[in-house]
Design a protein around this motif. Structure first.
Motif, PDB file in Angstrom:
ATOM      1  N   MET A   1     -70.160  24.703  92.036  1.00 20.34           N
ATOM      2  CA  MET A   1     -68.960  24.266  90.978  1.00 20.34           C
ATOM      3  C   MET A   1     -67.687  23.685  91.411  1.00 20.34           C
ATOM      4  O   MET A   1     -67.229  24.171  92.514  1.00 20.34           O
ATOM      5  N   GLU A   2     -67.252  22.684  90.990  1.00 19.62           N
ATOM      6  CA  GLU A   2     -65.963  22.192  91.417  1.00 19.62           C
ATOM      7  C   GLU A   2     -64.838  23.084  90.973  1.00 19.62           C
ATOM      8  O   GLU A   2     -64.637  23.423  90.134  1.00 19.62           O
ATOM      9  N   PRO A   3     -63.902  23.055  92.073  1.00 10.39           N
ATOM     10  CA  PRO A   3     -62.801  23.991  91.889  1.00 10.39           C
ATOM     11  C   PRO A   3     -61.821  23.324  90.775  1.00 10.39           C
ATOM     12  O   PRO A   3     -61.874  22.204  90.493  1.00 10.39           O
ATOM     13  N   VAL A   4     -61.044  24.455  90.087  1.00 14.55           N
ATOM     14  CA  VAL A   4     -60.080  23.870  89.075  1.00 14.55           C
ATOM     15  C   VAL A   4     -58.781  24.070  89.380  1.00 14.55           C
ATOM     16  O   VAL A   4     -58.486  24.949  90.397  1.00 14.55           O
ATOM     17  N   ALA A  83     -67.041  27.789 103.016  1.00 14.54           N
ATOM     18  CA  ALA A  83     -68.132  26.986 103.989  1.00 14.54           C
ATOM     19  C   ALA A  83     -68.089  25.658 103.620  1.00 14.54           C
ATOM     20  O   ALA A  83     -68.711  24.623 104.610  1.00 14.54           O
ATOM     21  N   SER A  84     -67.567  24.992 102.656  1.00 16.74           N
ATOM     22  CA  SER A  84     -67.361  23.848 102.012  1.00 16.74           C
ATOM     23  C   SER A  84     -66.270  22.996 102.654  1.00 16.74           C
ATOM     24  O   SER A  84     -65.151  23.343 102.447  1.00 16.74           O
ATOM     25  N   ARG A  85     -66.418  21.759 103.725  1.00 21.21           N
ATOM     26  CA  ARG A  85     -65.467  21.211 104.180  1.00 21.21           C
ATOM     27  C   ARG A  85     -64.882  20.602 103.069  1.00 21.21           C
ATOM     28  O   ARG A  85     -63.528  20.321 103.103  1.00 21.21           O
ATOM     29  N   LEU A  91     -58.162  22.127  99.054  1.00 20.59           N
ATOM     30  CA  LEU A  91     -57.422  23.583  98.919  1.00 20.59           C
ATOM     31  C   LEU A  91     -55.936  22.998  99.992  1.00 20.59           C
ATOM     32  O   LEU A  91     -54.942  23.289  99.513  1.00 20.59           O
ATOM     33  N   ARG A  92     -56.325  22.412 100.992  1.00 18.81           N
ATOM     34  CA  ARG A  92     -55.263  21.856 101.800  1.00 18.81           C
ATOM     35  C   ARG A  92     -54.308  20.860 100.921  1.00 18.81           C
ATOM     36  O   ARG A  92     -52.999  20.919 101.014  1.00 18.81           O
TER      37      ARG A  92
END
Length: 161
Positions: A1-4, A83-85, A91-92
């Motif tokens: 699921m893609e982050p929001v 674990a997902s690059r 996030l950065r």
């Protein structure tokens, strides 16, 4: 699921509203804070409350310590898979963008703390707003300076032992 995540406008408004919000820092303020920001209280106990701040259950917390409100924490985006690059990069980027938006709204920060868990702090006489990037989440944290001083004193005393 893609982050929001929150929109640029929401991030800017959240930073400014948290920074400029006047609190007595008593437990009586908890409901007033939730109502002011239109947050839904999901869980409540003697340690504080879990909130839905618009990003789902637990996307915010108000912490009580010895009956005093000491911290308001609000997520800027959803929790990522460490674990997902691709999500780490996301996030950065969210942290960097949140910093730029908050700096425009609040001015230059009082302190920048680099490292694995970078923090950017804006101080007022009674409170400090921190933008922080943990390994899986970016959050704004508003804390009472009285509480932060007690924590610093405790850490200093522990270091002296």
């Amino acid at each position: 699921m893609e982050p929001v995540r929150r929109t640029e406008q929401e991030i800017t408004r959240l930073a400014a509203d948290l920074y400029n919000y006047d609190l007595s820092w008593t437990s009586r303020d908890v409901r007033r804070v939730a109502e002011h920001f239109d947050w839904e209280i999901e869980l409540e106990d003697e340690g504080g409350v879990e909130l839905d701040t618009g990003l789902g259950m637990g996307s915010g917390q108000i912490t009580l310590t010895l009956g005093e409100m000491t911290r308001i924490s609000v997520e800027v985006g959803s929790i990522i898979d460490p674990a997902s690059r691709e999500e780490q990069r996301w996030l950065r980027d969210l942290f960097t963008e949140s910093y730029v938006l908050a700096r425009v709204a609040l001015g230059e920060p009082a302190e920048r703390i680099p490292g694995e868990t970078p923090k950017i702090l804006w101080r007022r006489p009674d409170s400090t707003l921190t933008l922080i990037r943990y390994s899986m989440i970016v959050s704004f944290i508003l804390e009472s300076n009285k509480y932060l001083d007690r924590v610093a004193e405790y850490v200093e005393d522990a270091d002296d032992e």
